[in-house]
Design a protein around this motif. Sequence first.
Motif, PDB file in Angstrom:
ATOM      1  N   THR A  69      -6.532   3.402  -1.741  1.00  0.00           N
ATOM      2  CA  THR A  69      -6.071   4.789  -1.885  1.00  0.00           C
ATOM      3  C   THR A  69      -6.068   5.495  -0.538  1.00  0.00           C
ATOM      4  OG1 THR A  69      -6.917   4.872  -4.148  1.00  0.00           O
ATOM      5  CG2 THR A  69      -6.478   6.983  -3.070  1.00  0.00           C
ATOM      6  N   ARG A  70      -7.131   5.291   0.243  1.00  0.00           N
ATOM      7  CA  ARG A  70      -7.230   5.899   1.572  1.00  0.00           C
ATOM      8  C   ARG A  70      -6.066   5.481   2.456  1.00  0.00           C
ATOM      9  NH1 ARG A  70     -12.023   4.164   5.653  1.00  0.00           N
ATOM     10  NH2 ARG A  70     -10.760   2.274   5.683  1.00  0.00           N
ATOM     11  N   LYS A  71      -5.766   4.183   2.467  1.00  0.00           N
ATOM     12  CA  LYS A  71      -4.669   3.683   3.302  1.00  0.00           C
ATOM     13  C   LYS A  71      -3.326   4.250   2.842  1.00  0.00           C
ATOM     14  CE  LYS A  71      -2.353  -0.556   4.860  1.00  0.00           C
ATOM     15  NZ  LYS A  71      -1.054  -0.458   4.236  1.00  0.00           N
ATOM     16  N   VAL A  72      -3.082   4.192   1.532  1.00  0.00           N
ATOM     17  CA  VAL A  72      -1.796   4.667   1.011  1.00  0.00           C
ATOM     18  C   VAL A  72      -1.631   6.160   1.257  1.00  0.00           C
ATOM     19  CG1 VAL A  72      -0.467   5.045  -1.103  1.00  0.00           C
ATOM     20  CG2 VAL A  72      -1.578   2.846  -0.705  1.00  0.00           C
ATOM     21  N   ARG A  73      -2.688   6.941   1.029  1.00  0.00           N
ATOM     22  CA  ARG A  73      -2.578   8.401   1.152  1.00  0.00           C
ATOM     23  C   ARG A  73      -2.550   8.865   2.605  1.00  0.00           C
ATOM     24  NH1 ARG A  73      -5.116  10.894  -3.468  1.00  0.00           N
ATOM     25  NH2 ARG A  73      -4.561   9.638  -5.292  1.00  0.00           N
TER      26      ARG A  73
END
Length: 477
Positions: free
Chosen positions: A279-283
Amino acid sequence: MKPLNRDTANLPYKRSVKVLQFGEGNFLRGFVDWIIDILNEKTDFNGSVEIIQPLKNGIVHLLNQQDGLYHVLLDGIQNGKPTQEKRLISCVSNAINPYDDYEAYLKLGENPELEFIISNTTEAGIAFDEADKNMDTLPNSFPGKLTALLYHRFQCFSGAADKGLNMIPCELIEKNGEALKSTVLQFAQHWNLPESFITWINEKNTFCNTLVDRIVPGFPKDNIKEIQQELGYEDNLVVKAEPFHLWVIEAPDSVKAAFPSDKAGLEVKFVDDLTPYRTRKVRILNGAHTTLVPVAYLQGLRTVREAVEDPRAGKFIREAIFEEIVPTLELPAKELEKFANAVIERFQNPFIRHELMSIALNSVSKYKVRVLPSVLEYHKRKGALPERLLHALAALILFYKGEWNGEPIALNDSEDVLEFFKTAWAKGNVSEVVNTVLSNTSFWDRDLTEIEGLPEIVAKNITQLQQSAEQVRADSV
């Protein structure tokens, strides 16, 4: 200039093979093998990699010509300063093309010291292929090849509990380990393999979900001659990569103990659940790209670095990341800020020219996956709407008009999406355009006009962007 091999480099090979690697491409060599090389240097891992060419045509013959040796060149920014580093990778012991010798390929499974299977066979690589009817000949698909190897190993060691392997796929699909295991089991059923083998796969082998993150531009063909002169070797397999690296592996403690990256100072994290990291990478990383593209493009900027270093666009994206994306995520604040700062540095990498238009492909679906969740979570937590992320949505709608300041924009999306925007912009009225786009549930999986205040903010931003452009044109006359 001398050729690169173990004689010229004075590097005899003495380590046993602990890793079989499906894939000889730039990413695995510039990421996984770079990591394993450091493990060998800094820990007691003491293992080598045997590379398996997953497709009939590839470069294993070049690897074998160089005895598995090649250089990785890291170029980028770290801690605010440009950095360059070169490393001779020596952990690859051999490379094999299974299409040339299927029996030799299967024999790799007989190695008692083998512990890991690592792969990167593209997103389409982990898939069942009915055309792989049996194991009498080499299966075409990667999971078919892996199933054949695992079954050969199972037979060779009579299903011994301690001869199971750790599968660590790097393909860029969600829950890649689970997908690989499911496909292997599908082949076991397809080939009517014994139930004891299926039990061994389920109970004695580990399939890890992973997340990988490093930009690897690959072979520097434009200045390879100069690089070879500097290295002192005729290395035809040089790999360029950025300094940043992150490998998140969802695995039990036994895998972590067998792969002691924590002792080597590497950014390899073993976790119970990698969802927060994905989630961190995508966001943050992907979301910042998608947020930045239309805003920077409409300002006349054309590359990521140029945009981040521009006073206006750079301020915009930093505020969007730190004030509107980071506060919506679950990981500790310090960890999120460290990652976000690293993302900004990666965007500023002077050694990589990242065109905005190369990121603009399918921007509507990217906004839905990468940015909209941050908008909705911000609204849920703050009871307000994130101004910058909605400004990016306004810029995106303008971007999809297909022209700006009288110049066409080379949109790259599906025909139905492009036709939709063409019809929407034919309405002329900004509010109508906005409501038409935001209410398209096939774009967003919901009607965004139902969020109070959101359509008005987007329409206002579009109007302001158009007025600013008109003012610039007027001033230039």
